[in-house]
Motif scaffolding. Structure first.
Motif, PDB file in Angstrom:
ATOM      1  N   THR A   1       0.665  -1.042   0.330  1.00 31.18           N
ATOM      2  CA  THR A   1       0.028   0.232   0.012  1.00 31.18           C
ATOM      3  C   THR A   1       1.250   1.160  -0.273  1.00 31.18           C
ATOM      4  O   THR A   1       1.885   1.857   0.937  1.00 31.18           O
ATOM      5  CB  THR A   1      -0.407   0.292   1.682  1.00 31.18           C
ATOM      6  N   ARG A   2       1.018   2.299  -0.748  1.00 32.78           N
ATOM      7  CA  ARG A   2       1.511   3.042  -1.127  1.00 32.78           C
ATOM      8  C   ARG A   2       1.166   4.944   0.001  1.00 32.78           C
ATOM      9  O   ARG A   2      -0.569   4.348  -0.997  1.00 32.78           O
ATOM     10  CB  ARG A   2       1.665   3.888  -2.479  1.00 32.78           C
ATOM     11  N   LEU A   3       1.186   5.221   0.650  1.00 30.55           N
ATOM     12  CA  LEU A   3       0.799   5.523   1.324  1.00 30.55           C
ATOM     13  C   LEU A   3       1.480   6.978   1.107  1.00 30.55           C
ATOM     14  O   LEU A   3       2.944   6.816   1.963  1.00 30.55           O
ATOM     15  CB  LEU A   3       0.793   5.447   3.282  1.00 30.55           C
ATOM     16  N   THR A   4       0.571   8.165   1.063  1.00 33.20           N
ATOM     17  CA  THR A   4       0.958   9.462   1.099  1.00 33.20           C
ATOM     18  C   THR A   4       0.177  10.272   1.718  1.00 33.20           C
ATOM     19  O   THR A   4      -1.188  10.531   1.707  1.00 33.20           O
ATOM     20  CB  THR A   4       0.554   9.952  -0.889  1.00 33.20           C
ATOM     21  N   VAL A   5       1.147  11.032   2.955  1.00 31.72           N
ATOM     22  CA  VAL A   5       0.513  11.771   4.002  1.00 31.72           C
ATOM     23  C   VAL A   5       0.902  13.115   3.459  1.00 31.72           C
ATOM     24  O   VAL A   5       2.175  13.928   2.992  1.00 31.72           O
ATOM     25  CB  VAL A   5       1.177  11.513   5.330  1.00 31.72           C
ATOM     26  N   LEU A   6      -0.417  14.681   2.964  1.00 31.50           N
ATOM     27  CA  LEU A   6       0.174  15.784   3.242  1.00 31.50           C
ATOM     28  C   LEU A   6       0.086  16.432   3.734  1.00 31.50           C
ATOM     29  O   LEU A   6      -0.388  16.200   4.946  1.00 31.50           O
ATOM     30  CB  LEU A   6      -1.401  16.063   1.822  1.00 31.50           C
TER      31      LEU A   6
END
Lengths: 116, 110
Positions: A111-116
């Protein structure tokens, strides 16, 4: 038979929100592992389950991270109050028997998690 | 946990050439495993070598292990463009978890 599956494949969230990542191991695999991989880096071990218990959770980076496994199968990794440094690919793996000295691990797609 | 290190960090070769990647590890191992990763996603197990073995073959792969130097090498013979990937070694020291190195990025050009 089906391999290890993970969901979602991609997750974009805002800083401070909670996220849940799911892993479905190969049927019959008693051992389950979570890893984290930042861009261009190796795998960082997070937690290991044998059945529903976690004999080794030494890799969890902070108390914002937790994981559980139910029914000896599905596992959920929860990250509370996400931070930008949590952005990474989260990989799950399973193996037949965690106590076997010759355990080959089978990985999910991550799972590619991106936190903005 | 400590991580081993692969060497080189990146390797670029032409199709048909051989590719050699090295791994140094930290612990007294039960076995050492090599994995391949395409496009930053899931890893695929390639080969496992036990601590009492010195060499192992699987198709075009050859792995050696030197426990006195705590090192291992992975040789891919007659490389193909499809071998382009990152390759990781992982040490198993008798517990259930694996400790992965940082990987070697292999690029095979047609």
């Amino acid at each position: 038979g089906a391999g290890v599956s993970q969901s979602p494949s991609n997750k974009v969230t805002e800083k401070g929100k909670d996220v849940e990542l799911r892993c479905d191991p190969i049927s019959g695999h008693t051992a389950l592992y979570w890893y984290r991989q930042s861009l261009g880096q190796g795998l960082e071990f997070l937690i290991y389950f044998q059945g529903n218990s976690a004999p080794d959770k030494s890799g969890l980076p902070s108390d914002r991270f937790s994981a559980e496994r139910t029914g000896g199968s599905v596992s959920t990794l929860t990250i509370q109050r996400t931070q930008q440094e949590d952005s990474a690919v989260y990989l799950c793996a399973s193996s037949r028997a965690g106590t076997d000295s010759y355990n080959e691990q089978f990985f999910g797609p991550g799972t590619r998690l991106t936190v903005l | 946990s400590q991580q081993g290190e692969e060497d080189p960090q990146a390797l670029s070769i032409q199709e048909g050439e051989n590719a050699t990647m090295n791994c140094s590890y930290k612990t007294s191992i039960n076995n050492l495993q090599w994995y391949r990763q395409n496009s930053g996603r899931g890893l695929v197990h390639l080969i496992l070598i036990r601590s009492n073995e010195r060499e192992k073959h699987s198709g075009r792969l050859r792995v050696t292990l030197d426990t006195s130097k705590k090192s291992s090498s992975l040789l891919i013979t007659a490389s193909r463009a499809a071998d382009t990937a990152s390759y990781f070694c992982a040490e198993n020291s008798g517990y259930s978890t694996l400790t992965f190195g940082k990987g070697t990025m292999l690029l095979v050009s047609p």
